[in-house]
Write an enzyme that holds these catalytic residues in place. Structure first.
Site, PDB file in Angstrom:
ATOM      1  CG  ASP A  97      29.164  45.952  34.329  1.00 44.53           C
ATOM      2  OD1 ASP A  97      29.822  44.904  34.220  1.00 44.53           O
ATOM      3  OD2 ASP A  97      28.834  46.433  35.434  1.00 44.53           O
ATOM      4  CD  GLU A 119      23.988  42.761  36.755  1.00 45.73           C
ATOM      5  OE1 GLU A 119      23.913  41.764  37.505  1.00 45.73           O
ATOM      6  OE2 GLU A 119      25.059  43.320  36.448  1.00 45.73           O
ATOM      7  CD  GLU A 133      33.975  47.319  35.056  1.00 50.64           C
ATOM      8  OE1 GLU A 133      34.732  46.323  35.076  1.00 50.64           O
ATOM      9  OE2 GLU A 133      34.365  48.474  35.347  1.00 50.64           O
ATOM     10  CG  HIS A 206      38.649  42.810  40.434  1.00 52.07           C
ATOM     11  ND1 HIS A 206      37.587  42.680  41.305  1.00 52.07           N
ATOM     12  CD2 HIS A 206      38.117  43.045  39.224  1.00 52.07           C
ATOM     13  CE1 HIS A 206      36.461  42.812  40.645  1.00 52.07           C
ATOM     14  NE2 HIS A 206      36.746  43.038  39.376  1.00 52.07           N
ATOM     15  NE  ARG A 208      40.848  47.363  32.850  1.00 50.77           N
ATOM     16  CZ  ARG A 208      39.999  46.374  32.602  1.00 50.77           C
ATOM     17  NH1 ARG A 208      38.819  46.351  33.220  1.00 50.77           N
ATOM     18  NH2 ARG A 208      40.312  45.401  31.755  1.00 50.77           N
ATOM     19  CG  HIS A 239      41.753  39.867  39.278  1.00 48.66           C
ATOM     20  ND1 HIS A 239      42.588  40.104  38.210  1.00 48.66           N
ATOM     21  CD2 HIS A 239      40.500  39.775  38.770  1.00 48.66           C
ATOM     22  CE1 HIS A 239      41.870  40.162  37.104  1.00 48.66           C
ATOM     23  NE2 HIS A 239      40.599  39.963  37.415  1.00 48.66           N
TER      24      HIS A 239
END
Length: 373
Positions: A97, A119, A133, A206, A208, A239
């Site tokens: 994704d 996936e 994603e 991490h 967004r 990250h």
């Protein structure tokens, strides 16, 4: 004549999950497998390539400081186009994704090259959760031709969306394949020496959508847990996003039982997972990996595209609010019954043979299409 497959990936998580599949494909005499990396993540990607000894045939090297999603998309589209024109593969393989996967699939679609999605079928059906994603994987599935779904629930998602059942294959998740090669029972490091006999909480954060005040709440909850439990230590591979780094340094300043490290390579990280008491994460892949190691996972999100783990009892949605995260962690530290139920639950994400199943099906599909010409 061998059929050509081009695998495209660009981030650390993609590389971890595609590495065992690439290795499997390279061992098939009927296929000519080539690898193109975008380097959406540069240093973290290179670590994985080195560990799994994969040398890309093409490296787009698109990473720029502060790059936007639009810049990633356009660079991949423009740079990959000439490679597809030159190579003319029978199948382009993308994973999951990421924005790399979305752009690579779109480029293959524009070049009228069949797309295989590894996936496939994960869904929250909330386009901003996770962002970007959820939208990326729906976009990729909309234009893919062959779907490698990690679970039956993913397969059912695709069927409900109108995908042909004969083009969907339940394989398990290649993340489990990767774990088979990285976890060492005799592993130790400076970090494990630092942890000593304390209970290790392994933290990753991490996303967004969690940046800013939400991430502060998560970190404050973790700090409270550490302050109240002297036998607990936290390891947080931070990250490199400056927004994540600054928040972590602010909230955990002066907390000597929270260790902030640079991102760890896959071998170190997998082995720390295997030694953790529990794992707190907003990542996707860790939700699949940790249960294979018998480690309870608290998901630092309000939704998950991996509900199989929640249903099986290996995962629990802890949310992102300070009190919710604090209570979820505290329960697993104090309630041995709940902890035992989560740590002994059966991992629903596969048996470590997903790459072989995917490679078998790719060979069958390409031989079938070649014979029909």
């Amino acid at each position: 004549m061998r059929q050509k497959v081009l695998a495209v990936f660009g981030t650390r998580p993609e590389a971890i999950k595609m590495a065992p599949l690439v290795k499997e494909l390279l061992g098939r005499d009927t296929l000519q497998t080539k690898v193109c990396v975008t380097a959406q993540h540069r240093e973290m990607l290179d670590q994985v390539l080195q560990i799994f000894q994969i040398v890309p045939d093409y490296d787009l090297n698109i990473m720029r400081k502060g790059q936007s999603l639009s810049e990633i998309t356009t660079r991949v589209l423009l740079d990959l186009d000439s490679i597809l024109t030159q190579e003319q593969p029978a199948l382009v393989l993308v994973h999951g994704d990421t924005t790399t996967s979305f752009a690579a699939a779109l480029s293959a679609f524009y070049n009228r090259i069949p797309i295989g999605h590894v996936e496939a079928g994960l869904r929250t059906y909330k386009k901003d959760s996770p962002y970007p994603e959820e939208a990326n994987r729906q976009f990729v599935d909309a234009i893919s031709d062959v779907f490698f779904a990690p679970t039956e629930q993913c397969r059912q998602n695709l069927i409900r969306e109108g995908k042909k059942a004969e083009q969907i294959f339940v394989t398990g998740n290649t993340a489990i394949d990767a774990l088979q090669t990285t976890v060492d029972l005799d592993y130790h490091s400076e970090i494990t020496d630092w942890v000593g006999k304390s209970r290790l909480l392994l933290l990753t954060a991490h996303r967004r959508e969690n940046l800013g005040s939400t991430m502060e709440e998560i970190f404050r909850a973790v700090r409270r847990v550490v302050q109240e439990n002297e036998d607990v230590k936290v390891v947080y591979p931070v990250h490199p996003n400056p927004a994540v780094v600054s928040t972590a340094e602010k909230v955990f300043h002066g907390c000597d039982r929270v260790l902030l490290t640079k991102p760890l390579d896959v071998v170190h990280f997998h082995n720390l997972m295997s030694r953790a008491y529990l794992i707190l994460t907003d990542s996707g892949g860790i939700q699949e990996e940790a249960p294979h190691l018998g480690r309870p996972v608290l998901v630092l999100r309000n939704t998950t595209e991996r509900p199989e783990g929640v249903a099986a009892g290996t995962l629990k949605l802890a949310g992102t609010a300070e009190e919710s995260v604090y209570e979820s962690v505290s329960q697993l530290l104090t309630d041995s019954t709940v902890y035992g139920q989560m740590s002994r639950a059966v991992n629903p994400y596969g048996d470590g043979h997903a790459s072989r199943r995917i490679a078998d099906e790719i060979v069958r599909q390409l031989l079938q299409s070649d014979g029909s010409r």
